[in-house]
Design an enzyme around this catalytic site. Structure first.
Site, short mmCIF file in Angstrom:
data_model
loop_
_atom_site.label_atom_id
_atom_site.label_comp_id
_atom_site.label_asym_id
_atom_site.label_seq_id
_atom_site.Cartn_x
_atom_site.Cartn_y
_atom_site.Cartn_z
N ASP A 142 2.25 -11.08 -13.08
CA ASP A 142 2.25 -11.69 -13.91
C ASP A 142 3.00 -11.38 -15.06
OD1 ASP A 142 1.89 -13.89 -11.47
OD2 ASP A 142 -0.18 -13.76 -12.75
N ARG A 186 2.90 -13.36 1.93
CA ARG A 186 3.62 -14.62 2.47
C ARG A 186 4.59 -14.58 3.52
NH1 ARG A 186 3.90 -17.98 -2.05
NH2 ARG A 186 3.92 -16.57 -3.40
N ARG A 231 6.54 -9.64 -14.93
CA ARG A 231 7.41 -10.88 -14.88
C ARG A 231 8.17 -11.60 -16.51
NH1 ARG A 231 5.26 -12.93 -8.86
NH2 ARG A 231 6.28 -11.68 -7.76
N HIS A 252 -4.28 -16.70 -10.33
CA HIS A 252 -2.74 -15.96 -10.25
C HIS A 252 -2.37 -16.46 -9.51
CE1 HIS A 252 -0.37 -12.26 -9.68
NE2 HIS A 252 -1.16 -11.93 -7.60
N SER A 287 -5.67 -8.46 -2.89
CA SER A 287 -5.25 -8.64 -2.29
C SER A 287 -5.91 -11.00 -2.55
CB SER A 287 -6.54 -8.96 -1.23
OG SER A 287 -6.79 -6.89 -0.65
N ARG A 300 -0.83 -19.57 -0.87
CA ARG A 300 -1.59 -18.17 -1.61
C ARG A 300 -3.28 -18.64 -0.91
NH1 ARG A 300 1.39 -17.02 -6.42
NH2 ARG A 300 1.59 -14.60 -5.95
N GLY A 351 0.81 -0.99 0.20
CA GLY A 351 -0.04 0.08 -0.04
C GLY A 351 0.73 1.37 -0.06
#
Length: 346
Positions: free
Chosen positions: A182, A113, A185, A209, A150, A119, A46
């Site tokens: 994603d 995480r 990356r 995801h 989230s 996840r 955030g």
């Protein structure tokens, strides 16, 4: 380098990465007023996300909300010399005020995480947080575009959809799972492997995801270069495991916060551009009928109503088709888990 030069480079970077071909030509007087809220603005994602949105000239009002710590974050970001007006809100009693009048709501709230945590482990904590925030969105800014960061996104987007349905405010065109990291990356790894300019590279990423549900389509990457089977497999696996790579590298002290903030800022800008009439194509996790799954990430055309069109998958290689077949069961289970959280009778 002078501070002004650094600020200028930062301002340009978000826009340039979203669309390398687009030059922003709207003056401040012709740009529509757009209010953006970041829910979870004092957290690891955030804070940098709030900063990046403050740097974006398309944002005129920035609302920063968290359960605690937000006044300090807001004061800090408000000193940045860009046009967006910043307000900070802390505690549930201020959530409604934070959301009032918002065009785009970005939700990075929740716990990150940690090593060894999947996840799915995040679900028990983050599902309740998302449900509460979406209830407030339904009450205070039901027409806003909602960008869900989230985790686990595969489940939190269905949670949001069910909450909005309960309140009679659900519009599938306006709810997004942010899968832009994603794509970021995949672009980075592909360009690095082949010595390409990353600003000229695009790689669609479909599915979901998390883990194997992330399916980069390197057969559709541009510019097109030859990849061996081993290179495709390695690139695919690294894209799928990118989050774990960062968690392990930070040795228990964090997850992918900075790159996620960057990706979240890219997608939020794409949404605002769409609202302003500048249609553009992005990969995102939305309500979809291009497969037999109710939610799926693919290319969509963003515009004034949010999702104007969900685009098809195009021609898949045998490797990608096998990946698609393999991900469906896991993604279906994650979607159902989100639905059941809000509606246990299903």
């Amino acid at each position: 380098m002078a501070a002004r030069s650094v600020a200028t480079l930062l301002k340009r970077s978000v826009s340039a990465a979203t669309s390398a071909q687009t030059t922003r030509c709207m003056s401040s007087s012709s740009t529509p007023k757009r209010k953006v809220a970041v829910l979870g603005a004092a957290g690891g994602i955030g804070q940098p996300l709030g900063l990046l949105m403050k740097l974006n000239p398309l944002v005129t009002d920035l609302s920063l909300y968290d359960i605690a710590g937000t006044p300090g974050v807001a004061a800090d970001i408000s000193h940045v010399d860009t046009g967006a007006r910043v307000e900070g809100f802390a505690g549930e009693e201020d959530l409604g005020e934070a959301l009032k009048g918002c065009d785009v709501v970005i939700i990075p709230a929740g716990v990150p995480r940690k090593p060894g945590m999947t996840r799915d482990d995040l679900f028990k904590i983050n599902a309740g947080i998302v449900k509460g925030l979406c209830t407030a969105i339904a009450e205070h800014c039901p027409g806003a575009l909602v960008n869900m960061i989230s985790n686990p996104v595969n489940s939190t987007v269905p949670i949001a959809a069910e909450v909005f349905k309960q309140h009679g405010t659900y519009d599938p065109r306006k709810l997004f799972g942010v899968t832009t990291l994603d794509v970021v990356r995949a672009r980075t790894f592909y360009s690095s492997l082949k010595g390409l300019s990353v600003r000229e590279v695009n790689v669609p990423v479909v599915g979901g995801h998390a883990g194997i549900t992330i399916l980069p389509l390197f057969s559709q990457a541009s510019p097109k270069v030859q990849l061996t089977d081993d290179e495709i497999e390695a690139l695919t696996k690294r894209t799928q495991d990118g989050g774990t790579e960062v968690v392990q590298a930070k040795a228990g002290k964090g997850s992918a916060t900075l790159s996620m903030a960057y990706a979240g800022a890219l997608f939020a800008e794409a949404c605002i551009k769409g609202l302003n009439g500048e249609e553009n194509i992005q990969c995102t996790y939305v309500a979809s009928n291009i497969t037999d799954l109710p939610f799926f990430s693919s290319k969509v055309r963003l515009g004034k109503n949010g999702v104007e069109e969900v685009l098809g998958l195009g021609t898949l290689s045998d490797y990608e088709q096998n990946g698609l077949d393999a991900l469906k069961e896991e993604l279906r289970s994650s979607i159902q888990k989100g639905i059941d959280f809000v509606n246990p009778q299903h």
